[in-house]
Design a protein around this motif. Structure first.
Motif: not given
Length: 252
Positions: A78-94, A109-119
């Motif tokens: 469950x932990x892997x599935x949960x934390x893979x959520x933002x991995x999917x979005x970042x890799x989709x952008x990439x 905040x948190x994953x939100x910084x990652x989304x901004x960085x992936x643009x």
């Protein structure tokens, strides 16, 4: 309002992918998967020339992952599935062949910084402060780390990751390359995003796709790296230390 991800393409070929969640745009797994799928689908549309990634609301661009889901994790799977959520979005952008322009109208905040960085190019408001708060609840910004470090450098990433309880102002993020430009009002922000997207839509799409590949050289291993990083957080969230930290955070 109902949580959602929406996609719209205008006559110029500008496709806007927007997301919303009433809890300060914190994103549960289902919405993260939908967002990643929407970015991928937009990138595959022939009539899409450029993508604008944004959220709705005024004060917060994205508050990270859903805290309710975080507290409900019971095992490593469950932990892997949960934390893979933002991995999917970042890799989709990439991996998206189209240039993605970010519009960050509030705190990230948190994953939100990652989304901004992936643009690929990110506009923000002067209220778009950033914080990587994962250490506060006993984990770390492992999944978003590669995207954030790639954009702002290892020293600034370490500052954000370790000073986990404090926001850094939007000017700090701009000075380190996360944001390209800052604007005081939402209207000014929207005008700048639209104008820039229109410029990109007029350029040679093959040149833009080739340039995007150049921007992201050296990241092909992220498909596995981000999952490996998600597994680290998935293990940490089950520790007694983290459980206690989450309970303390919840009681505030």
């Amino acid at each position: 309002m109902t949580p959602k991800v929406e996609t719209q393409t205008d006559g110029l070929g500008i496709t806007t992918v927007s997301f919303f969640h009433p809890a300060h745009n914190s994103l549960p797994s289902s919405l993260l998967t939908e967002l990643a799928d929407s970015i991928t689908a937009a990138g595959q549309q022939e009539n899409t020339k450029v993508i604008v990634l944004r959220s709705e609301g005024e004060r917060t661009f994205c508050a990270g992952a859903s805290f309710d889901e975080l507290m409900a994790i019971q095992d490593e799977a469950q932990g892997l599935a949960f934390f893979s959520g933002f991995a999917k979005v970042i890799n989709a952008c990439r991996t998206c062949p189209k240039i993605i322009v970010g519009r960050v109208q509030g705190k990230a905040i948190g994953g939100g910084v990652g989304v901004a960085a992936a643009t690929d190019y990110c506009f923000a408001s002067s209220q778009a402060a950033v914080k990587l708060s994962e250490l506060v609840v006993g984990i770390g910004p492992f999944v978003v780390g590669p995207a954030v470090e790639r954009k702002i450098g290892p020293a600034a990433y370490a500052q954000l990751a370790l000073d986990a309880a404090e926001f850094r102002p939007a000017t700090w993020a701009k000075d380190r390359g996360l944001y390209a430009e800052l604007f005081d009002t939402a209207a000014e922000l929207d005008t700048a995003v639209q104008a820039f997207a229109e410029k990109l839509a007029c350029y040679n799409p093959e040149a833009l796709t080739a340039l995007k590949q150049v921007f992201w050289e050296g990241t092909a291993h992220w498909d596995t790296l981000l999952v490996e990083r998600a597994a680290i957080s998935g293990r940490l969230v089950l520790s007694e230390f983290t459980r206690h930290a989450i309970q303390q955070f919840k009681s505030k």
